[in-house]
Design a protein around this motif. Structure first.
Motif, PDB file in Angstrom:
ATOM      1  N   GLY A  64       0.715  -1.195   0.032  1.00 50.90           N
ATOM      2  CA  GLY A  64       0.027   0.031   0.163  1.00 50.90           C
ATOM      3  C   GLY A  64       0.721   1.234   0.137  1.00 50.90           C
ATOM      4  N   ARG A  65       2.038   1.101  -0.080  1.00 44.13           N
ATOM      5  CA  ARG A  65       3.074   2.079   0.142  1.00 44.13           C
ATOM      6  C   ARG A  65       3.238   2.756  -1.328  1.00 44.13           C
ATOM      7  N   GLY A  66       2.765   3.228  -2.386  1.00 42.47           N
ATOM      8  CA  GLY A  66       2.672   3.262  -3.460  1.00 42.47           C
ATOM      9  C   GLY A  66       3.932   4.433  -3.616  1.00 42.47           C
ATOM     10  N   LEU A  67       3.746   5.478  -3.182  1.00 42.21           N
ATOM     11  CA  LEU A  67       4.784   6.548  -3.264  1.00 42.21           C
ATOM     12  C   LEU A  67       6.049   6.153  -2.891  1.00 42.21           C
ATOM     13  N   SER A  74      13.320   5.016  -7.923  1.00 43.79           N
ATOM     14  CA  SER A  74      14.040   6.154  -8.301  1.00 43.79           C
ATOM     15  C   SER A  74      15.304   6.510  -7.627  1.00 43.79           C
ATOM     16  N   PHE A  75      15.129   6.398  -6.238  1.00 47.41           N
ATOM     17  CA  PHE A  75      16.698   6.518  -5.511  1.00 47.41           C
ATOM     18  C   PHE A  75      17.511   5.294  -6.046  1.00 47.41           C
ATOM     19  N   LEU A  76      17.102   4.081  -6.281  1.00 51.78           N
ATOM     20  CA  LEU A  76      18.178   3.087  -6.682  1.00 51.78           C
ATOM     21  C   LEU A  76      18.712   3.450  -8.008  1.00 51.78           C
ATOM     22  N   TYR A 112      10.531  10.819 -13.803  1.00 48.38           N
ATOM     23  CA  TYR A 112      11.870  10.581 -13.088  1.00 48.38           C
ATOM     24  C   TYR A 112      12.140  11.832 -12.539  1.00 48.38           C
ATOM     25  N   GLY A 113      12.083  13.018 -13.020  1.00 50.37           N
ATOM     26  CA  GLY A 113      12.350  14.237 -12.325  1.00 50.37           C
ATOM     27  C   GLY A 113      11.759  14.564 -11.079  1.00 50.37           C
ATOM     28  N   ARG A 114      10.617  13.940 -11.090  1.00 49.23           N
ATOM     29  CA  ARG A 114       9.796  14.037  -9.769  1.00 49.23           C
ATOM     30  C   ARG A 114      10.164  13.250  -8.827  1.00 49.23           C
ATOM     31  N   GLY A 115      11.162  12.396  -9.107  1.00 53.01           N
ATOM     32  CA  GLY A 115      11.458  11.257  -8.154  1.00 53.01           C
ATOM     33  C   GLY A 115      10.605  10.152  -7.968  1.00 53.01           C
ATOM     34  N   GLU A 116       9.757  10.140  -9.030  1.00 53.45           N
ATOM     35  CA  GLU A 116       8.676   8.837  -8.968  1.00 53.45           C
ATOM     36  C   GLU A 116       9.058   7.940 -10.298  1.00 53.45           C
ATOM     37  N   LEU A 117       9.224   6.549  -9.772  1.00 50.45           N
ATOM     38  CA  LEU A 117       9.679   5.690 -10.933  1.00 50.45           C
ATOM     39  C   LEU A 117       9.209   4.213 -10.772  1.00 50.45           C
ATOM     40  N   SER A 121       9.310   1.606 -15.823  1.00 50.20           N
ATOM     41  CA  SER A 121       9.370   2.990 -16.432  1.00 50.20           C
ATOM     42  C   SER A 121      10.526   3.400 -17.181  1.00 50.20           C
ATOM     43  N   ASP A 122      10.532   4.152 -18.191  1.00 47.48           N
ATOM     44  CA  ASP A 122      11.654   4.990 -18.776  1.00 47.48           C
ATOM     45  C   ASP A 122      12.366   5.743 -17.882  1.00 47.48           C
ATOM     46  N   VAL A 123      13.610   5.623 -18.031  1.00 50.74           N
ATOM     47  CA  VAL A 123      14.531   6.471 -17.204  1.00 50.74           C
ATOM     48  C   VAL A 123      14.759   7.741 -18.174  1.00 50.74           C
ATOM     49  N   ASP A 124      14.126   9.066 -17.801  1.00 55.71           N
ATOM     50  CA  ASP A 124      14.286  10.084 -18.632  1.00 55.71           C
ATOM     51  C   ASP A 124      15.344  11.194 -18.431  1.00 55.71           C
ATOM     52  N   LEU A 125      16.254  11.235 -19.168  1.00 54.12           N
ATOM     53  CA  LEU A 125      17.550  12.000 -18.830  1.00 54.12           C
ATOM     54  C   LEU A 125      17.541  13.222 -19.879  1.00 54.12           C
TER      55      LEU A 125
END
Length: 922
Positions: A64-67, A74-76, A112-117, A121-125
């Motif tokens: 249940g801890r989606g965020l 994202s941190f990884l 990914y810029g929001r720190g949500e992945l 999902s794609d890693v957008d850079l």
């Protein structure tokens, strides 16, 4: 956004960057010349595998801890990218004395810029150099990208100078949005900060109104593309209405207008109240929890919450069964409530924004109205409650609000909608029994303007379900099958909307018969109430038609309907499936089918009401369910039954109709009278009643050509764009098993049989007309496809292919069908027809099911006279009109028992189990 990486618990269990960096530096230093990047990849792969294993553990233990899970992933990736950047710039391509152009910042953009992945999902850079075309920058970026690709990451990337990025952001909304959430990841911090300052000054400043309007237009277009409903039973969690993208759009607007970096700042900026912020964060977390589970279960970037995944996610997230509700139903109901919350928040957010700018809402026209209306306030074409206690003082005003909005074509202020939702529990039995309240509700329901709009708003405020508690029981009620596209409440409201559009003449081209009938109907409000109640008893554990009729008998008098109107509504609800079941599963050329149906209906007015109810019920199931073929069947049944009800139950017009059809065909065919007479004498009466004039003419010409050329087999495939089907006609020497071979050939060509009318001439020829469609429900109309269809049927009839082997090699059904269990059933009815034994088979739909059933009937030594195929999502209903080989009904108990047993075996067989080649040798 909340719960950034700093708040991810026990981060070092995911990845210890210092430890990984030391290992990477050491591995690259010790690697042979030219093998440095490979050594780096090996270290990072190990760290990524360990981190993902820890992430999967968390996904299962804290679903249940989606965020938190999205930020953890994202941190990884952040830490891996930082190590890769440092090693690439420090060891693989070091710049000992960097020039002004040998600088580089690495930015995360988009989600990914929001720190949500999400897991897949794609890693957008975006790589940000000071100058374009620096060799060192190109080497570093290329090496980094190859490293990330070798790790198996999906990377969206760009390399742009600040000037280029600013120019593209100004011209392209998607780039502007992605860069709005740009986050410094690693590298030259001064470059990143300078770009962020320029972006705010040159792209954001002074362009808030333009950005808001563009994002709202983009949102509306996305909603239309995704089905334009929050209540699709297989919703897209990311892009669908009420999904993550809608919440993200609100944050983007807040960030663009007020430079908010965190949703909590939206409270300080006046765009959310504290309570609304809590709702926002709960909805965001819940949707992220579902999305993370979706990716993890599917093993790919899956955003659609399909049936086969819903059960597993419900189990993972800890939903338990309750009386009358399975875990998956409770899970989906929670999802739909979250999607509704997202819609509510959107309206409130935009209302707050409008108040700040003191400009008219983008969706509300300025109307000249009095300042008050029955005590309600009017402002810029919107109706508002004048005070916080307005509904508490008189709860009937909760109904009056929507009545006034409909009668005067006003919008309802979102803050008043929130107030109505808060006060909806004030509607108790006293309000439900109030004559004025019931009159207001009935006027909204039967409005000649747009009842769908106000009923949907009433439903979203919770007023609808409070005022009609039986309707409240089906709010967000999942219809767990592949046939229905929407929840029960959304299906019902859409059906009412379709009825209103038909009445206003907006669908006259698609539904000419129903449009004409609406002008003749006497009991207009009976029809609207029947549409409201037709599915109201779904999910109660019994026959929803019978239970719904009981609800109608209780509710209609309360709404102000007379006893006669109540009786008609109850009858319509009780038999709302009768017309579609008769049209789609019975032989309309069999006169007893028409007589039995007319006996049940009993009056022309009821027939008219039932037809329109049937049409809107089917149309409201979802896109693609209604087609021209269904329209043709319903029209045929309506016209035949209307004739019976007007002329009486005697078959007075049968001989006259046959004579008229023969006369019309004689004139159209152009055959000499003697030749036409020979053609007409070959066919039994049932043939002339079963086929339309167009088919009779096509059959006549095909038979004449084949006989003239001495062909023993002729096949013709003709698309019918009006009905959305293709007519396949086979003219051949009759022999046992001909139909199962035709069915097998059609299945092998990739077509689905919708209807089959099988005729045998007096001189031993078979003339079979089959209506087929492609797997998506459209006609076969490409020349190559038509040629392949005819050739495959010919090969099957001439024994050039071993059907069982070829069909067994075809792919199994899609996995989403396997999420359902359809209990096989066989119904044998010797009363439905005077001439035939009618057999109906219900089974899980699968490739070549009809072939298997017809092959079994061939083995049972019976003759198939017609076949009617209906598909309701995952459920197939195949009906056959049979006789024995002498043309008599099947009446022996032992034979009927053997027939039932064999058909059940075929219906229950897995898709891979088809007749063995030895059994099916042609």
């Amino acid at each position: 956004m909340p719960m950034r990486a700093d708040h991810v618990p026990n981060r070092r269990a995911l990845i210890d960057r210092r430890h990984v960096a030391d290992a990477a530096v050491r591995a690259v230093a010790e690697a042979p010349a030219g093998e440095g990047r490979a050594a780096l990849v090996a270290v990072l792969k190990g760290a990524l595998a360990a981190g993902r294993a820890e992430l999967r553990r968390r996904i299962r233990e804290t679903p249940g801890r989606g965020l938190e899970l999205a930020h953890a992933n994202s941190f990884l990736v952040d830490q891996l990218l930082r190590v890769a950047f440092d090693v690439t710039t420090g060891q693989l391509y070091p710049a000992a004395n960097p020039s002004a152009g040998e600088r580089l910042a690495m930015l995360a953009v988009g989600g990914y810029g929001r720190g949500e992945l999400a897991p897949f999902s794609d890693v957008d850079l975006m790589f940000l150099p000071p100058l374009r075309g620096t060799p060192w920058v190109e080497q570093v970026v290329e090496s980094l990208l190859y490293t990330l690709w070798d790790l198996g990451l999906k990377v969206g990337h760009s390399t742009r100078t600040a000037d280029e990025a600013i120019r593209m952001a100004g011209a392209d909304l998607s780039v502007r949005t992605a860069l709005l959430e740009a986050r410094y990841l690693w590298g030259d911090r001064l470059l990143a900060d300078g770009f962020a300052w320029r972006f705010r000054q040159e792209v954001v400043a002074g362009r808030a109104r333009q950005f808001v309007a563009a994002k709202m237009a983009e949102r509306d277009a996305r909603h239309r593309r995704m089905g334009d409903s929050r209540y699709l039973v297989e919703p897209n969690i990311k892009e669908g209405k009420g999904g993550l993208r809608d919440l993200q759009t609100l944050f983007w607007i807040g960030k663009f207008v007020h430079e908010a970096d965190d949703p909590a700042e939206l409270v300080d900026k006046g765009l959310f109240t504290p309570a609304e912020l809590r709702q926002f964060l709960r909805a965001l977390n819940h949707l992220w929890a579902i999305r993370v589970q979706l990716h993890d279960l599917a093993g790919r970037a899956e955003e659609r919450l399909t049936f086969d995944l819903q059960r597993e996610i419900a189990e993972r997230m800890g939903y338990r069964a309750r009386p009358g509700s399975a875990p998956v139903e409770r899970f989906m109901r929670h999802y739909f409530m979250t999607a509704r919350t997202v819609g509510d928040l959107t309206g409130l957010f935009l209302a707050h924004l409008e108040e700040q700018t003191s400009r008219r809402a983008r969706f509300t026209p300025a109307l000249r109205r009095p300042r008050t209306l029955n005590g309600f306030l009017l402002s810029r074409g919107r109706i508002e409650a004048p005070g916080d206690d307005w509904f508490r003082e008189d709860p009937v005003r909760l109904l009056e609000l929507f009545h006034l909005a409909d009668a005067h074509e006003l919008e309802i202020h979102p803050l008043t909608m929130r107030q109505a939702a808060r006060d909806a529990p004030l509607i108790g039995e006293k309000v439900r029994r109030d004559p004025r309240a019931n009159a207001l509700f009935l006027e909204v329901l039967t409005s000649r303007r747009d009842p769908e709009k106000q009923l949907r708003l009433m439903n979203e405020a919770g007023v609808f379900g409070r005022f009609v508690p039986d309707f409240g029981r089906v709010v967000a009620k999942m219809q767990y099958d592949m046939y229905h596209h929407y929840t029960v409440d959304e299906h019902t409201i859409r059906a009412i909307g379709l009825l209103s559009r038909i009445e206003r003449g907006e669908l006259a081209e698609e539904h000419p018969l129903s449009t004409g009938i609406m002008r003749l109907i006497v009991s207009r409000r009976v029809l609207y109430v029947a549409v409201l109640l037709h599915d109201i008893a779904k999910g109660r554990g019994g026959d929803h038609s019978v239970l719904g009729a009981q609800v109608a008998e209780r509710l209609c008098p309360r709404l102000g309907l007379s006893p006669a109107e109540t009786e008609t509504v109850a009858w319509l609800v009780r038999y709302h499936l009768l017309m579609s079941a008769t049209a789609f599963k019975r032989d309309l050329a069999d006169w007893k089918t028409i007589l039995d149906f007319a006996d049940r209906v009993a009056s022309v007015e009821r027939l008219r009401l039932l037809l329109v109810l049937t049409v809107v019920d089917i149309r409201a199931v979802g896109p693609g369910v209604w087609n021209g073929w269904k329209a043709q069947l319903l029209t045929t049944l309506f016209e035949s039954a209307e004739e019976v009800l007007r002329l009486g139950h005697k078959q007075t017009g049968r001989e006259a109709r046959i004579a008229e059809r023969k006369a019309r065909l004689a004139a159209a065919s152009g055959l000499p009278p003697a030749q036409f007479e020979r053609h007409a004498r070959r066919f039994f009466d049932s043939y002339w009643l079963a086929e339309t004039d167009e088919v009779l003419l096509a059959n006549c010409r095909l038979a004449a050509e084949a006989d003239a050329e001495g062909r023993a087999l002729s096949i013709r495939c003709v698309p019918d764009p009006v009905r959305g089907t293709t007519l396949v006609t086979v003219y051949a020497t009759d022999h046992p098993g001909i139909f199962y071979r035709i069915a097998g050939g059609i299945s092998l060509a990739g077509a689905n049989i919708l209807d089959a009318r099988i005729h045998t001439t007096r001189d031993g020829m078979a003339l079979d007309n089959l209506v087929v469609a492609d797997p998506l429900g459209g006609p076969f109309d490409e020349p190559a496809a038509l040629e392949r269809l005819a050739r495959t049927i010919e090969d099957a009839l001439l024994g050039r292919v071993r059907l069982a082997e070829r069909l067994s090699a075809r792919p199994l059904p899609r996995r989403r069908q396997e999420a359902f269990r359809v209990e096989p059933q066989v119904f044998i009815d010797n009363r439905a027809s005077n001439r035939f034994t009618v057999v109906e088979v219900n089974a899980l739909d699968r490739p070549a099911l009809l072939y298997g059933l017809t092959y079994a009937l061939y083995g049972l030594r019976v003759t198939i006279h017609s076949a009617h195929v209906a598909t309701y999502g995952e459920r197939a209903v195949d009906t056959f009109y049979l006789t024995d080989l002498t043309g008599d009904k099947l009446t022996e108990a032992a034979r009927l028992k053997a027939l039932e047993k064999r058909l059940l075996e075929v219906a229950a067989a897995p898709a891979a189990q088809r007749p063995r080649p030895a059994q099916a040798a042609e």
